[in-house]
Design a protein around this motif. Sequence first.
Motif, mmCIF file in Angstrom:
data_model
loop_
_atom_site.group_PDB
_atom_site.id
_atom_site.type_symbol
_atom_site.label_atom_id
_atom_site.label_comp_id
_atom_site.label_asym_id
_atom_site.label_seq_id
_atom_site.Cartn_x
_atom_site.Cartn_y
_atom_site.Cartn_z
ATOM 1 N N GLU A 70 -2.945 9.186 13.452
ATOM 2 C CA GLU A 70 -3.932 8.123 13.336
ATOM 3 C C GLU A 70 -3.482 7.096 12.281
ATOM 4 O OE1 GLU A 70 -7.923 9.600 12.344
ATOM 5 O OE2 GLU A 70 -8.230 7.584 11.499
ATOM 6 N N LEU A 71 -3.014 7.614 11.143
ATOM 7 C CA LEU A 71 -2.512 6.726 10.087
ATOM 8 C C LEU A 71 -1.353 5.877 10.600
ATOM 9 C CD1 LEU A 71 -2.245 8.690 6.716
ATOM 10 C CD2 LEU A 71 -3.421 6.531 7.143
ATOM 11 N N GLU A 72 -0.429 6.556 11.284
ATOM 12 C CA GLU A 72 0.762 5.848 11.735
ATOM 13 C C GLU A 72 0.400 4.754 12.734
ATOM 14 O OE1 GLU A 72 4.222 8.196 12.864
ATOM 15 O OE2 GLU A 72 4.952 6.478 14.021
ATOM 16 N N SER A 73 -0.524 5.060 13.655
ATOM 17 C CA SER A 73 -0.820 4.022 14.642
ATOM 18 C C SER A 73 -1.601 2.880 14.008
ATOM 19 C CB SER A 73 -1.508 4.590 15.882
ATOM 20 O OG SER A 73 -2.686 5.226 15.520
ATOM 21 N N SER A 74 -2.449 3.150 13.011
ATOM 22 C CA SER A 74 -3.128 1.998 12.427
ATOM 23 C C SER A 74 -2.207 1.236 11.462
ATOM 24 C CB SER A 74 -4.496 2.354 11.855
ATOM 25 O OG SER A 74 -4.433 2.839 10.578
ATOM 26 N N LEU A 75 -1.198 1.917 10.920
ATOM 27 C CA LEU A 75 -0.197 1.210 10.108
ATOM 28 C C LEU A 75 0.619 0.233 10.947
ATOM 29 C CD1 LEU A 75 1.212 3.984 7.741
ATOM 30 C CD2 LEU A 75 0.395 1.731 7.012
ATOM 31 N N ARG A 76 0.828 0.615 12.227
ATOM 32 C CA ARG A 76 1.644 -0.247 13.088
ATOM 33 C C ARG A 76 1.062 -1.644 13.240
ATOM 34 N NH1 ARG A 76 5.983 1.821 14.972
ATOM 35 N NH2 ARG A 76 6.127 4.086 14.936
ATOM 36 N N GLY A 77 -0.270 -1.746 13.194
ATOM 37 C CA GLY A 77 -0.895 -3.058 13.364
ATOM 38 C C GLY A 77 -1.247 -3.738 12.048
ATOM 39 N N ALA A 78 -1.038 -3.012 10.936
ATOM 40 C CA ALA A 78 -1.542 -3.496 9.645
ATOM 41 C C ALA A 78 -0.899 -4.802 9.192
ATOM 42 C CB ALA A 78 -1.355 -2.416 8.574
ATOM 43 N N LEU A 79 0.382 -4.959 9.487
ATOM 44 C CA LEU A 79 1.089 -6.175 9.082
ATOM 45 C C LEU A 79 0.498 -7.387 9.810
ATOM 46 C CD1 LEU A 79 3.441 -6.805 7.165
ATOM 47 C CD2 LEU A 79 5.013 -6.457 9.061
ATOM 48 N N PHE B 49 0.672 6.311 2.339
ATOM 49 C CA PHE B 49 1.202 5.692 3.563
ATOM 50 C C PHE B 49 2.686 5.334 3.524
ATOM 51 C CE2 PHE B 49 -0.427 2.131 1.066
ATOM 52 C CZ PHE B 49 0.542 1.158 1.231
ATOM 53 N N ILE B 50 3.265 5.173 2.332
ATOM 54 C CA ILE B 50 4.696 4.824 2.286
ATOM 55 C C ILE B 50 5.567 5.908 2.930
ATOM 56 C CG2 ILE B 50 6.687 4.304 0.786
ATOM 57 C CD1 ILE B 50 5.157 2.059 -0.057
ATOM 58 N N GLY C 51 10.202 4.222 10.039
ATOM 59 C CA GLY C 51 11.021 3.019 10.012
ATOM 60 C C GLY C 51 10.219 1.747 9.786
ATOM 61 N N LEU C 52 8.881 1.870 9.800
ATOM 62 C CA LEU C 52 8.020 0.706 9.563
ATOM 63 C C LEU C 52 8.266 0.069 8.204
ATOM 64 C CD1 LEU C 52 4.368 1.539 10.720
ATOM 65 C CD2 LEU C 52 5.685 -0.519 11.232
ATOM 66 N N ILE C 53 8.796 0.836 7.284
ATOM 67 C CA ILE C 53 9.059 0.324 5.940
ATOM 68 C C ILE C 53 10.038 -0.846 5.988
ATOM 69 C CG2 ILE C 53 10.984 1.878 5.403
ATOM 70 C CD1 ILE C 53 8.229 0.830 2.917
ATOM 71 N N VAL C 54 10.857 -0.931 7.031
ATOM 72 C CA VAL C 54 11.833 -2.017 7.091
ATOM 73 C C VAL C 54 11.137 -3.381 7.221
ATOM 74 C CG1 VAL C 54 13.797 -2.993 8.346
ATOM 75 C CG2 VAL C 54 13.765 -0.555 7.779
#
Length: 275
Positions: A25-34, A76-77, A84-87
């Motif tokens: 859940e965290l990962e999928s909401s992080l995907r749209g956070a930017l 979340f980091i 790989g979202l950190i890139v």
Amino acid sequence: AKASGRNNYQFFTQTMNQAAAHHFELESSLRGALARYEFELFYQPIIDIDTRQVHTLEVLLRWRRGGHGLVQPDAFIPIMEESGLIVPVGEWVMRKACEQSVAWQRQGLKPVPLAVNLSPRQFMHKGLIESIRRILDETGIDPALIEFEITETALMQHGEQTLGILGQINRMGIRLSIDDFGTGYSSLAYLKRFPVKKVKIDRAFIKDLENSAEDRAIVAAIIALSNSLQLSVVAEGVESEGQYKLLKGSGCQYAQGFLFSQPVEVQDVTRALAA
Ligand code: C2E
Ligand code: CA
Ligand code: CA
Ligand code: CA
């Protein structure tokens, strides 16, 4: 015994499933956070030990997650690092920090260098040098006002390859420091091969400084050796006057921690710089 073993197993898998679901859940909401503009930069001063004046500001990422409030990086980091979202997010951090620095200068405020964290994943990414160049170019920031922090562990993991990348960054005029020093069991003599100017002693060694003669000895040794290698030293996580005095007495040049300031939002920095 059998039944309870089975219950334990069920409990265990259930907890695992919950953890996995939470992670997903965290990962999928992080995907749209930017794209949703949910990331924000906070700033924490690194002070000069002698004058207690701000020397640098460390840039720290926060996630203002819809419906959840402000999320701290430890939550979340690691997930972004793994996926790989950190890139892209790390690139956004760099750009945003440079834009902010230029904006402060345009307002006539005294320029303060910003220290940006570079994660191992970003560091090993092929496009890193190119994206740093582009950001310097497009924002027009003076590279002398930017510093990258790279953890001791990241430096150790990638040995020779690292040397080349750090050299390129260094030649762009950006300074480098070693973050979380002391946790990776490497030696300063080894790290000195890298073009770094500054060592940040991990909070783990500062925490018990007042009660532990052993920690005092370790910290004093790191400071003495760093100074003899022309590296300046920052103590992380300074929370008390007692710790501050001990560090000052050991010849440490810089300190960071709640004693001086928590990480604060941009408006607070602007106000402080204007005062
Ligand atoms: P770090 O680079 O070691 O950053 C210092 C952390 O220590 C920050 O936590 C800061 O709030 C905290 N801290 C500072 N002074 C004190 C103190 O006196 N006492 C205590 N207990 N803590 C103190 P934060 O902001 O939660 O960041 C945690 C970690 O997340 C950072 O550790 C860094 O590894 C990572 N991080 C944060 N922002 C970024 C980013 O933009 N990119 C990357 N790659 N990593 C980031
Ligand atoms: Ca750092
Ligand atoms: Ca650190
Ligand atoms: Ca840390």
